[in-house]
Scaffold this motif. Structure first.
Motif, mmCIF file in Angstrom:
data_model
loop_
_atom_site.group_PDB
_atom_site.id
_atom_site.type_symbol
_atom_site.label_atom_id
_atom_site.label_comp_id
_atom_site.label_asym_id
_atom_site.label_seq_id
_atom_site.Cartn_x
_atom_site.Cartn_y
_atom_site.Cartn_z
ATOM 1 N N GLY A 231 24.119 -7.110 -33.183
ATOM 2 C CA GLY A 231 24.994 -7.417 -32.050
ATOM 3 C C GLY A 231 24.987 -6.398 -30.928
ATOM 4 O O GLY A 231 25.762 -6.506 -29.982
ATOM 5 N N ALA A 232 24.087 -5.384 -31.022
ATOM 6 C CA ALA A 232 24.054 -4.341 -29.985
ATOM 7 C C ALA A 232 23.281 -4.801 -28.753
ATOM 8 O O ALA A 232 22.433 -5.689 -28.830
ATOM 9 N N ASP A 233 23.576 -4.145 -27.634
ATOM 10 C CA ASP A 233 22.781 -4.279 -26.413
ATOM 11 C C ASP A 233 21.725 -3.166 -26.510
ATOM 12 O O ASP A 233 22.082 -1.994 -26.555
ATOM 13 N N VAL A 234 20.445 -3.537 -26.588
ATOM 14 C CA VAL A 234 19.421 -2.561 -26.958
ATOM 15 C C VAL A 234 18.414 -2.315 -25.830
ATOM 16 O O VAL A 234 17.863 -3.259 -25.257
ATOM 17 N N THR A 235 18.194 -1.027 -25.529
ATOM 18 C CA THR A 235 17.118 -0.639 -24.617
ATOM 19 C C THR A 235 16.116 0.184 -25.416
ATOM 20 O O THR A 235 16.491 1.131 -26.110
ATOM 21 N N LEU A 236 14.849 -0.196 -25.315
ATOM 22 C CA LEU A 236 13.796 0.437 -26.099
ATOM 23 C C LEU A 236 12.789 1.080 -25.149
ATOM 24 O O LEU A 236 12.173 0.388 -24.338
ATOM 25 N N VAL A 237 12.661 2.396 -25.233
ATOM 26 C CA VAL A 237 11.670 3.111 -24.421
ATOM 27 C C VAL A 237 10.453 3.321 -25.318
ATOM 28 O O VAL A 237 10.539 4.038 -26.323
ATOM 29 N N ALA A 238 9.349 2.673 -24.961
ATOM 30 C CA ALA A 238 8.198 2.641 -25.867
ATOM 31 C C ALA A 238 6.988 3.325 -25.257
ATOM 32 O O ALA A 238 6.630 3.066 -24.107
ATOM 33 N N GLY A 239 6.355 4.176 -26.050
ATOM 34 C CA GLY A 239 5.057 4.720 -25.685
ATOM 35 C C GLY A 239 4.002 3.637 -25.872
ATOM 36 O O GLY A 239 4.336 2.490 -26.196
ATOM 37 N N PRO A 240 2.712 3.983 -25.663
ATOM 38 C CA PRO A 240 1.665 2.961 -25.761
ATOM 39 C C PRO A 240 1.480 2.433 -27.188
ATOM 40 O O PRO A 240 0.937 3.125 -28.035
ATOM 41 N N VAL A 241 1.973 1.216 -27.441
ATOM 42 C CA VAL A 241 1.825 0.566 -28.751
ATOM 43 C C VAL A 241 1.532 -0.913 -28.546
ATOM 44 O O VAL A 241 1.827 -1.468 -27.493
ATOM 45 N N ALA A 242 0.968 -1.530 -29.586
ATOM 46 C CA ALA A 242 0.690 -2.969 -29.532
ATOM 47 C C ALA A 242 1.725 -3.692 -30.377
ATOM 48 O O ALA A 242 1.426 -4.194 -31.451
ATOM 49 N N GLN A 243 2.971 -3.677 -29.940
ATOM 50 C CA GLN A 243 4.037 -4.373 -30.670
ATOM 51 C C GLN A 243 4.720 -5.340 -29.716
ATOM 52 O O GLN A 243 4.928 -5.011 -28.551
#
Ligand code: C5P
Length: 403
Positions: A231-243
């Motif tokens: 139920g969270a409001d989610v921000t994802l800071v992602a490095g270079p990945v293939a996801q």
């Protein structure tokens, strides 16, 4: 244990070409351990047959409120009392309009109206032409459904059956199944804002080379999904990945540690929880060469100077009014002792330790949660299961929100 073991899902189809995707969706629900009951409108039967859906769900399909099979002659009551969740897919513009008005002139809308509000979620997966989706009437109806507590999943953007391109495609079967699983998770982080880092960073040496760390991003992305499902409001800071980005998660892509820090600083205000799952490079080349460094025939490699990268987690933890901070420690030996020391050094309440080399890129792992007063080993499991347990443990420790 499959994620939908013991759950019973009522799937309702309305008229739309996307009906063919629901055959696969029903199979995905079955693979996840659910039992599935299908109901469909007359229009849905123009696109896919009840026979197909009966074969895939293993149960006769309901197509009419006048179905005489139930002893009490009340299919709409029986079906909704048994269901842990109802998923309408595809949901046509017309059906959404009916739902917004609370109309009930055929079985599927009747079942939606008869559903006990507290029994389980109602998910609606719109599927229509982009102009129909963008129409103020549809948007008004969708807003009404949201206000009524209906979960709208999608639509996606892309090629449409009519040949046009835009918003209105129904979600793919796997995404529908993920949304259904997510809707049934306990909302342990309802109303919370979560910021996460995941994946490696990439520190350029020159335009073609760089330094990086082992990290597939699987654990961080699984935590993002688990936090969203909670139920969270989610921000994802992602490095270079293939996801693939979990549906509903805000994603910011970055390359270097400094980019990651800047993105984190831009999003951290107002967050309740910061989880640093990224494998950040400790050092970067002091200078980035403008051109590719060439071999000069001397046999001497170029001399590279390094400078230390900022510690993103420690920086966030040192802020005044810092969110609850969770770090990771991927160690090759003396896992617990190193993790314990790291928790104190970074001044964070909780650290999650694992054995680095055996977990890189793997689908499974095990975690050790270390806080000021306890050590808890989560037994080996797939990363999504571990992520859900970790989220539950964090939720127990999270201080209550201040106003
Ligand atoms: O110091 P070390 O890299 O072992 O610490 C690991 C933890 O700190 C992880 O949670 C990682 O995401 C975070 N970290 C960070 N910025 C760095 C280095 C690590 O946020 N520069």
């Amino acid at each position: 244990m499959p994620e939908l073991a013991g759950k019973h899902i009522l799937v309702g189809l309305t008229g739309g070409v996307a009906g063919y995707k629901v055959a696969e969706f029903v199979r995905e629900l079955g693979r996840a351990g659910a039992s599935v009951q299908v109901m469909m409108t007359e229009a849905a039967g123009q696109f896919i047959t009840p026979a197909t859906l009966q074969a895939l769900s293993g149960r006769p399909v309901y197509t009419s409120q006048w179905d005489a099979r139930p002893d009490n002659h009340m299919a709409h009551i029986n079906l909704t009392r048994e269901a842990d969740a109802i998923v309408i897919a595809p949901a046509s513009a017309d059906f959404i309009a009916k739902l917004a008005q609370g109309r009930a002139d055929e079985l599927v809308s009747l079942a939606c109206l008869a559903r006990p509000q507290g029994r389980g979620p109602l998910l609606v997966a719109p599927a229509m032409n982009r102009e129909m989706w963008a129409h103020p009437a549809t948007q008004r109806n969708v807003a009404q459904l949201r206000a009524d507590g209906v979960q709208i999943i999608g639509p996606d953007t892309g090629d449409q059956a009519c040949g046009e391109v835009g918003d209105g495609r129904m979600l793919e079967p796997l995404a529908l199944a993920e949304a259904t699983i997510g809707a049934l998770q306990a909302k342990l982080l309802a109303g919370r804002r979560v910021l996460l880092t995941a994946g490696p960073t990439f520190e350029a040496i020159d335009p073609v080379r760089g330094l990086t760390n082992h990290s597939s991003g699987k654990m961080g992305f699984a935590i993002a999904r688990a936090a969203r499902d909670a139920g969270a409001d989610v921000t994802l800071v992602a490095g270079p990945v293939a996801q693939a980005t979990p549906l509903g998660v805000r994603r910011v892509d970055v390359q270097s540690a400094r980019d990651m820090l800047a993105a984190v600083q831009a999003h951290v205000a107002g967050c309740d929880l910061f989880i640093a799952a990224a494998a950040v490079a400790d050092w970067r080349p002091a200078e980035v060469a403008e051109r590719k460094l060439k071999k000069d025939g001397s046999g001497q490699p170029p001399a590279l100077d390094f400078v230390e990268n900022p510690d993103i987690l420690a920086t966030v933890a040192a802020r005044s009014g810092a969110p609850y901070c969770v770090g990771f420690a991927a160690e090759s030996h003396d896992v617990e002792a190193h993790a314990r020391a790291k928790r104190l050094r970074k001044n964070i309440p909780l650290i999650v330790a694992n054995h680095g080399p055996s977990t890189f890129g793997a689908d499974d792992g095990n975690l050790l949660l270390i806080d000021a007063s306890s050590t808890l080993a989560l037994p080996p499991a797939d990363k999504l299961t571990l992520a859900r347990r970790l989220v539950a443990e964090i939720a127990r420790r999270l201080p209550p929100r201040t106003a």
